[in-house]
Design an enzyme around this catalytic site. Sequence first.
Site, PDB file in Angstrom:
ATOM      1  CG  HIS A 114      -0.252  -8.944   5.043  1.00  0.00           C
ATOM      2  ND1 HIS A 114      -0.002  -8.120   3.968  1.00  0.00           N
ATOM      3  CD2 HIS A 114       0.694  -9.925   5.008  1.00  0.00           C
ATOM      4  CE1 HIS A 114       1.060  -8.577   3.313  1.00  0.00           C
ATOM      5  NE2 HIS A 114       1.492  -9.666   3.912  1.00  0.00           N
ATOM      6  NE  ARG A 161       1.696  -6.723   6.805  1.00  0.00           N
ATOM      7  CZ  ARG A 161       2.528  -6.740   5.770  1.00  0.00           C
ATOM      8  NH1 ARG A 161       3.529  -7.608   5.737  1.00  0.00           N
ATOM      9  NH2 ARG A 161       2.402  -5.874   4.786  1.00  0.00           N
ATOM     10  CG  HIS A 167       0.242  -2.289   7.665  1.00  0.00           C
ATOM     11  ND1 HIS A 167      -0.376  -1.415   6.807  1.00  0.00           N
ATOM     12  CD2 HIS A 167       0.334  -3.466   7.000  1.00  0.00           C
ATOM     13  CE1 HIS A 167      -0.654  -2.040   5.667  1.00  0.00           C
ATOM     14  NE2 HIS A 167      -0.222  -3.280   5.764  1.00  0.00           N
TER      15      HIS A 167
END
Length: 339
Positions: A114, A161, A167
Amino acid sequence: MEAIYTQGIWMAETLQQRTRSQEKFWLVVTHIGDPKAAFLLLFPFTYFISKRAGVAVLWVAAISEWLNLVFKWMLFGERPFWWIGESRLFVNKQPKVHQFSSTCETGPGSPSGHAMVTAAVWWVVVSSLGSFLYSRTHSVVLSAAPYLFYVLMLVAVGISRIFILAHFPHQVVAGSITGFILGIVLSRRVPEGRPLLFFFNFSIGLLLSALMLHAGLQQLGIDLSWSITLAKKWCSRSEWIRLDTAPFSSLTRDCGALLGLGLAQYWKPGGFSLPWAPRALSLAISSMGLYHVNRLPLPIQPQGLFYGLFFVKFVIVPQIVMVLVPGLVHLFTRKKKKD
């Protein structure tokens, strides 16, 4: 790495506790930062403002996502949502975090796709906009505004994220820096006007090289499905595991989009020249078309059929945006003028 991962988990916990009221905002941001959004949202929007910038967005999105896949296969990055359980470091003190429908991606975690794709494709947009504003206004302050937006966008996507446990912070930073560099490099080499054979060879080359890398790593005894196994094991809900987040889905999307870009430029070299009102109409119709194409249900078994149809789906995307819709709008508006 254990200390870095642990700090990342506590950071995610702090984010979730302190920004719980902004949960919907972070989920929207993470969807905007999805590499798929670069193909289905940013590409058509940019193309109908500037054809070259639109082609550059699609080109940069495909190459940067393909490279992200290769990096993930090589770096074996963990993801927070499965590492919490696998590490067994939190048996006595479980972090107060929860998962979301966008959490359970099945590929490795490093670097963040992303962040990497967002940094790459949005650099194309903001650099073009910044240059345009400076050429018209000669104002450094005004032309710097898109770059400020760029930084804020990367920060927001990165936080989203971490917030959803997809992540760790260092993976987001690595993805952002890599994507920024790729955006600068790739935006200078936009394949406008290239023959169809170039795109065919490039698409097949990326597909075969990724498959060869995958086969080579498997021959070395490296199980590249390890991340899929862990995602299925630790995801809160089985329905959140989706095949379109698997590494081969990214690969077929990228290769399909590049072949589609070549076909679109082959059918109509240079594209259709439309005034602003027909462009806006084309953008609206294209967006609706891509929305329905994206929602087309694909059979998940056998997986080979799914990936084949997924490839075809993204071959179609540039045809809709660059040929079919603007061609129909051009035909309709031209007939209207004659009448």
